[in-house]
Structure formats: structure tokens, C-alpha cells
Design a protein around this motif. Structure first.
Motif, PDB file in Angstrom:
ATOM      1  N   ASN A 355       0.778  -1.205  -0.048  1.00  0.00           N
ATOM      2  CA  ASN A 355       0.120  -0.001  -0.043  1.00  0.00           C
ATOM      3  C   ASN A 355       0.734   1.146  -0.068  1.00  0.00           C
ATOM      4  O   ASN A 355       0.578   2.259  -0.827  1.00  0.00           O
ATOM      5  N   LYS A 358       1.792   1.655  -3.612  1.00  0.00           N
ATOM      6  CA  LYS A 358       0.782   1.871  -4.399  1.00  0.00           C
ATOM      7  C   LYS A 358       0.377   3.541  -4.264  1.00  0.00           C
ATOM      8  O   LYS A 358       0.096   4.225  -4.997  1.00  0.00           O
ATOM      9  N   TYR A 359       0.167   3.678  -2.938  1.00  0.00           N
ATOM     10  CA  TYR A 359      -0.238   5.121  -2.568  1.00  0.00           C
ATOM     11  C   TYR A 359       0.641   6.141  -2.563  1.00  0.00           C
ATOM     12  O   TYR A 359       0.811   6.748  -1.549  1.00  0.00           O
ATOM     13  N   ASP A 384       5.205   5.956   5.573  1.00  0.00           N
ATOM     14  CA  ASP A 384       5.584   6.360   4.047  1.00  0.00           C
ATOM     15  C   ASP A 384       5.423   7.670   3.727  1.00  0.00           C
ATOM     16  O   ASP A 384       5.011   8.611   4.641  1.00  0.00           O
ATOM     17  N   ARG A 403     -12.701   1.851   0.341  1.00  0.00           N
ATOM     18  CA  ARG A 403     -11.644   2.310  -0.432  1.00  0.00           C
ATOM     19  C   ARG A 403     -11.728   3.824  -0.446  1.00  0.00           C
ATOM     20  O   ARG A 403     -12.709   4.321  -0.759  1.00  0.00           O
ATOM     21  N   LEU A 404     -10.571   4.304  -0.324  1.00  0.00           N
ATOM     22  CA  LEU A 404     -10.779   5.945  -0.495  1.00  0.00           C
ATOM     23  C   LEU A 404     -10.584   6.545  -1.812  1.00  0.00           C
ATOM     24  O   LEU A 404     -10.747   7.594  -2.120  1.00  0.00           O
ATOM     25  N   HIS A 405      -9.703   5.499  -2.681  1.00  0.00           N
ATOM     26  CA  HIS A 405      -9.157   5.888  -3.756  1.00  0.00           C
ATOM     27  C   HIS A 405      -9.818   5.589  -4.918  1.00  0.00           C
ATOM     28  O   HIS A 405     -10.018   4.071  -4.791  1.00  0.00           O
ATOM     29  N   SER A 412      -9.073  -3.929  -4.262  1.00  0.00           N
ATOM     30  CA  SER A 412     -10.319  -4.364  -3.941  1.00  0.00           C
ATOM     31  C   SER A 412     -10.866  -3.678  -2.429  1.00  0.00           C
ATOM     32  O   SER A 412     -11.998  -4.165  -2.256  1.00  0.00           O
ATOM     33  N   GLY A 413      -9.794  -3.033  -1.714  1.00  0.00           N
ATOM     34  CA  GLY A 413     -10.307  -2.562  -0.569  1.00  0.00           C
ATOM     35  C   GLY A 413     -10.319  -3.860   0.810  1.00  0.00           C
ATOM     36  O   GLY A 413     -11.309  -3.758   1.778  1.00  0.00           O
ATOM     37  N   GLY A 415      -7.122  -5.264   1.580  1.00  0.00           N
ATOM     38  CA  GLY A 415      -5.808  -5.671   2.236  1.00  0.00           C
ATOM     39  C   GLY A 415      -5.795  -5.096   3.630  1.00  0.00           C
ATOM     40  O   GLY A 415      -4.937  -6.035   4.430  1.00  0.00           O
ATOM     41  N   LEU A 416      -6.257  -4.099   3.984  1.00  0.00           N
ATOM     42  CA  LEU A 416      -6.203  -3.505   5.339  1.00  0.00           C
ATOM     43  C   LEU A 416      -7.253  -4.333   6.417  1.00  0.00           C
ATOM     44  O   LEU A 416      -7.015  -4.600   7.482  1.00  0.00           O
TER      45      LEU A 416
HETATM   46  P1  ADP Z   1      -6.877  -1.566  -1.531  1.00  0.00           P
HETATM   47  O1  ADP Z   1      -5.453  -0.925  -1.304  1.00  0.00           O
HETATM   48  O2  ADP Z   1      -6.963  -2.824  -2.122  1.00  0.00           O
HETATM   49  O3  ADP Z   1      -7.922  -0.231  -1.833  1.00  0.00           O
HETATM   50  P2  ADP Z   1      -6.834  -1.635   1.412  1.00  0.00           P
HETATM   51  O4  ADP Z   1      -7.600  -2.142   2.456  1.00  0.00           O
HETATM   52  O5  ADP Z   1      -5.410  -2.170   1.450  1.00  0.00           O
HETATM   53  O6  ADP Z   1      -7.349  -1.968   0.123  1.00  0.00           O
HETATM   54  O7  ADP Z   1      -6.782  -0.194   1.654  1.00  0.00           O
HETATM   55  C1  ADP Z   1      -8.043   0.392   1.763  1.00  0.00           C
HETATM   56  C2  ADP Z   1      -7.840   2.109   1.423  1.00  0.00           C
HETATM   57  O8  ADP Z   1      -7.061   2.720   2.307  1.00  0.00           O
HETATM   58  C3  ADP Z   1      -7.186   2.146   0.145  1.00  0.00           C
HETATM   59  O9  ADP Z   1      -8.098   2.001  -0.910  1.00  0.00           O
HETATM   60  C4  ADP Z   1      -6.690   3.626   0.249  1.00  0.00           C
HETATM   61  O10 ADP Z   1      -7.729   4.393  -0.163  1.00  0.00           O
HETATM   62  C5  ADP Z   1      -6.281   3.715   1.598  1.00  0.00           C
HETATM   63  N1  ADP Z   1      -4.938   3.402   1.880  1.00  0.00           N
HETATM   64  C6  ADP Z   1      -4.510   2.181   2.252  1.00  0.00           C
HETATM   65  N2  ADP Z   1      -2.898   2.221   2.618  1.00  0.00           N
HETATM   66  C7  ADP Z   1      -2.638   3.758   2.270  1.00  0.00           C
HETATM   67  C8  ADP Z   1      -1.330   4.459   2.329  1.00  0.00           C
HETATM   68  N3  ADP Z   1      -0.416   3.865   2.720  1.00  0.00           N
HETATM   69  N4  ADP Z   1      -1.666   5.528   1.876  1.00  0.00           N
HETATM   70  C9  ADP Z   1      -2.825   6.337   1.536  1.00  0.00           C
HETATM   71  N5  ADP Z   1      -3.939   5.671   1.355  1.00  0.00           N
HETATM   72  C10 ADP Z   1      -3.814   4.218   1.958  1.00  0.00           C
END
Ligand code: ADP
Length: 448
Positions: A355, A358-359, A384, A403-405, A412-413, A415-416
Motif C-alpha cells: 500500500n 501503491k499510494y 511512508d 476504499r478512499l481512492h 479491492s479494499g 488488504g487492510l
Molecule cells: P486496497 O488498497 O485494495 O484499496 P486496502 O484495504 O489495502 O485496500 O486499503 C483501503 C484503502 O485505504 C485504500 O483504498 C486507500 O484508499 C487507503 N490506503 C491504504 N494504505 C494507504 C497508504 N499507505 N496511503 C494512503 N492511503 C492508503
């Protein structure tokens, strides 16, 4: 005829004042009538012994323990020589003790060292539900609880002991016994004084609490079993659904391929492209759901000592191509060794690092993993320099599919949500500290 100073002093006179008076004049009025029989006795037998009740000069009673004899001195007329010990104070003390025992607000019994009852106070009779004569007539063959009570009273010390007692009316009592051995003294023989405290209410309350606890535990166990079962069913359902959904999706995918190769669909190529993209996304969501179900449902979790640096290294190996293509720099330092499931923690670091890459923002990703010790747990931080997260959204992202983005970042939302599952089943918590454009720091705790 004559009086020594101690005898005169006991009655509040000087020797001179006392000499010449009749001893009868000093007797308490209640016993004056007995003086004649006393004289008869001493004339007949030559001596007399016992207790004599006298009045002193101020009218207060004095008690003498006396031994009087007829003197055989031939030089003098017949006369009586008396020796007496003034025992007024001792008797007063004894009477006070007796009153104290009788009127004590707590139940008390006094036993001989053999366990035979010597006395019992009214509060004890009332507590035990027997009259004093009933208790004294008890010869060991009567109510068994009295025999037990006397035996226990002889055995306990002053640390107390609880025993069950059934009153004459059949009511059950719980008594706490505190006993003390009284050594023999000049004025009293050896014995045992035992206080009986009624603790029935406390015992009943404790039993009730135990009972309630047991009921509560049974309920919790039942609920836990139900939860486990419904959880397992849910996991199974998720697996089945995602497996079953894959097949028709694949089928639709190949139909679309077929249509795409057909000339009639040429003008619909954009529609087909969108359709294919949706199907791919659907397939990815199903995969993620499956992954979540698999991680959540793992039955082979084993906690053992794992150096977290090794978990980070393994996750970096899995991410080697992403790390390389993004020019990411990952630093980790002073990570502890903790008791966790190894595979879980590789996955945890992998999701967080992936993540962070990715972000990422405009700069090359820089990721720092550190540990600090707070009370009885480790706090691990993954920071990060990425795009950051709106403060208000920080807690929501740990829920599945949140997911925020949008489409600009694939995902897929899930991972966390997986990270949260892993941290919590290890006994920790996970959260993020972030602000938009200022990077993010994900932190989780691991118990020592
Ligand atoms: P995914 O990455 O597949 O969307 P995650 O559950 O990993 O799902 O993350 C959920 C949401 O949290 C992401 O869609 C993103 O909006 C936000 N996010 C996660 N990690 C980060 C990060 N390191 N920096 C910014 N936003 C993050």
C-alpha cells in the motif's frame, strides 16, 4: 479482742477503732441471721471456713474468704482466731467477666478441654435454636450438629473455620468459629472460649455469585460455540460463493471473447471493452474475498518466536518486482522478536508495504519500519511519504471493501481488513495516523 492492720483496713477502720466491736456488727444485713449458726458450727467443730459478706465503714460490701479456728492457748479465755483474704476485687472481676460473657452481643460458648460444654450465652442459644437446658442435657447422642459444633470448637484456632449447622427448627446455618484456649489460672480451670459468627448470608451470597458465574460462563460458552459455528458457516459460504461465481464469470468472459472475434460486434467494441473490464474487476473482487476468507479461516495458526526483521525481509522478497519498478527504499531497524504466526506477519508487512508503494506521491516511495516498547507491548510503525489519508477517513479503511481512492489505484479494499484480522488475532490493535499529502504511519501493537 484484737485486729491486725490489714483486717481493719479492709473494713475502713484503724485497729483501735475496730477493737471492741462485735464481728456480727460488720456482717452484711442479709447474712446477719446466719451468725448464730456460724458460732454453733465453730463451737462444735473447732473451726469454720468459707466466704463472709461484710460491710465496710462506708456501707460497701467486702467479701472475705476465711478460715477461723478456736484457739487452744491455755493462757487466754476461749477465743476464735480468724485468717481472711479480702477477695472482693477478684470476685468483682469474675462477676464482670461472667456478665460480659452473658451479655456479649455475639454468640459464645465455653468448653472444657475435653469438649464438654461449660457455659453458653443467650445469643448463642438463640442462634442455635435450642434452649440452654436442651443444650446442657445433650449427652452426645442427641442432635449430631451439636456434637460436631463442640468438636470443631475444640479444634479451630483464632483463624476461623466455617461449618454447617442445622438448627432445631431445621434451618440451615453457616457458622464461622473462632476459638481460644484459656490456660488454667488460680481462679479458673483451663477451657476453650469459642465465638460463633453467623455467616449464612455471606455464604448464600457467595454461592449465588458462583452459580451466576457458572450460568454466565455456560451462556458465554454457548454463544462462543454459536458464533464459531456461524463464523465457520459464513467462511464456508464466502468460499463457496466465490468459487461458484468464478465459473459463470469465466463462461461470460469466453462468450465475450467469442463475440469480440465476430464481425457483427465490431461497432460494439467499446461496449465489449467495458464489459470485459467489469468482468475482470469482478474476478479480482472475488479473488480478494476468497483471500480474506482463507486468511480469516486459517486453522493452522501457530505462534512461535519470530524476528520481525525476517518477516519484513520475506515480504520484500515477495514484493521484489514492485519495489524495484517503483524505486522504493525500505528501511527497517531494531525490530524485536515476538510470538506470532510467521505466515500471518509476512502477509501483514506485505500488505502495508505494498500500500505504501501503491499510494505513493510525486516522490519515490520511502518506507520506514520501526519498533518501540510501551508497557507490555511492542508498537510497530510503518511510515511512508505517500499521498496520505484524510484524518476523518482513518478508521473506516480497516473495514472490508472500504476504499478512499478510485480507479486510478487498482485494488479491492480487502488488504487492510486482512491486516486488522491478523493483528487482532495476535492480541493487538491497528490504526493509522495520517493527513492528506503528508504521508501515513500505520501502527500496530504486538504483546510481549
Ligand atoms: P486496497 O488498497 O485494495 O484499496 P486496502 O484495504 O489495502 O485496500 O486499503 C483501503 C484503502 O485505504 C485504500 O483504498 C486507500 O484508499 C487507503 N490506503 C491504504 N494504505 C494507504 C497508504 N499507505 N496511503 C494512503 N492511503 C492508503
Amino acid at each position: 479482742m484484737w485486729v491486725n492492720p490489714a483486717a481493719a483496713r479492709s473494713l475502713g477502720y484503724s485497729c483501735d477503732q475496730a477493737v471492741g466491736s462485735s464481728i456480727e456488727g460488720f456482717l452484711a444485713p442479709e447474712v446477719q441471721s446466719e451468725f448464730k449458726s456460724y458460732l454453733d458450727r465453730i463451737r462444735r467443730t473447732g473451726f469454720d471456713t468459707g466466704f463472709m459478706r461484710l460491710r465496710d465503714r462506708h456501707g460497701h460490701e467486702r467479701i472475705w474468704m476465711y478460715r477461723n479456728i478456736i484457739s487452744d492457748d491455755p493462757e487466754l479465755p476461749v477465743h476464735v482466731v480468724g485468717h481472711a483474704l479480702d477477695v472482693t476485687e477478684q470476685l468483682d472481676a469474675k462477676r464482670a467477666l461472667k456478665t460480659l460473657f452473658e451479655r456479649a452481643p455475639i454468640a459464645q460458648i465455653e468448653l472444657e478441654p475435653s469438649g464438654k460444654l461449660r457455659r453458653i450465652n443467650p445469643v448463642a442459644c438463640e442462634l442455635l435454636g435450642y434452649t440452654a437446658p436442651e443444650i446442657f442435657s445433650f449427652d452426645g447422642s442427641g442432635p449430631p450438629d451439636l456434637a460436631d459444633l463442640f468438636r470443631e470448637s475444640c479444634l479451630v484456632g483464632d483463624t476461623g473455620k466455617c461449618m454447617r449447622f442445622v438448627r432445631k427448627d431445621g434451618c440451615e446455618l453457616h457458622l464461622e468459629l473462632f476459638a481460644r484456649h484459656i490456660p488454667a489460672s488460680n481462679s479458673s480451670p483451663a477451657g476453650i472460649i469459642c465465638a460463633l459468627i453467623n455467616v449464612s448470608d455471606r455464604v448464600r451470597a457467595e454461592a449465588e455469585i458462583r452459580n451466576l458465574n457458572a450460568q454466565l460462563e455456560a451462556k458465554v460458552n454457548l454463544r462462543t460455540a454459536e458464533l464459531r459455528r456461524s463464523n465457520a458457516e459464513l467462511q464456508e459460504f464466502a468460499c463457496i460463493v466465490s468459487h461458484d461465481l468464478q465459473a459463470p464469470l469465466k463462461q461470460v468472459g469466453s462468450i465475450l471473447d467469442e463475440l469480440g472475434s465476430n464481425s457483427f460486434a465490431e461497432d460494439k467494441s467499446e461496449l465489449l471493452r467495458l464489459c470485459r473490464a467489469d468482468i475482470e474487476r469482478m474476478a479480482m473482487l472475488i479473488d480478494s474475498l476468497l483471500g480474506y476468507a482463507v486468511v480469516s479461516n486459517r486453522a493452522d495458526i501457530v505462534a512461535r518466536r519470530v524476528p520481525l526483521a525476517v518477516s519484513v525481509q520475506e515480504s520484500l522478497m515477495n514484493l521484489a518486482s514492485v519495489v524495484a519498478s517503483s524505486n522504493a527504499i525500505v528501511n527497517y531497524e531494531n525490530l524485536p522478536e515476538v510470538s506470532v504466526d510467521e505466515a500471518d506477519f509476512v502477509q501483514l508487512f506485505q500488505n502495508l508495504i505494498e500500500n505504501a508503494i501503491k499510494y505513493r506521491g510525486a516522490h519515490n516511495p520511502r518506507i520506514r519500519i520501526t519498533a518501540s516498547e510501551i508497557q507490555d507491548e511492542w508498537v510497530i510503525s510503518v511510515s511512508d511519504n505517500g499521498i496520505g489519508i484524510d484524518k476523518a477517513q482513518c478508521s473506516r479503511i480497516f473495514q472490508a471493501f472500504q476504499r478512499l481512492h478510485g480507479k486510478e489505484y487498482p485494488g479491492s479494499g480487502i488488504g487492510l481488513a486482512i491486516c486488522k484480522k491478523i493483528v487482532e488475532r495476535t492480541g493487538g490493535r491497528i490504526w493509522v495516523e495520517s493527513e492528506r499529502d503528508l504521508g501515513s504511519t500505520f501502527r500496530f501493537t504486538v504483546p510481549h
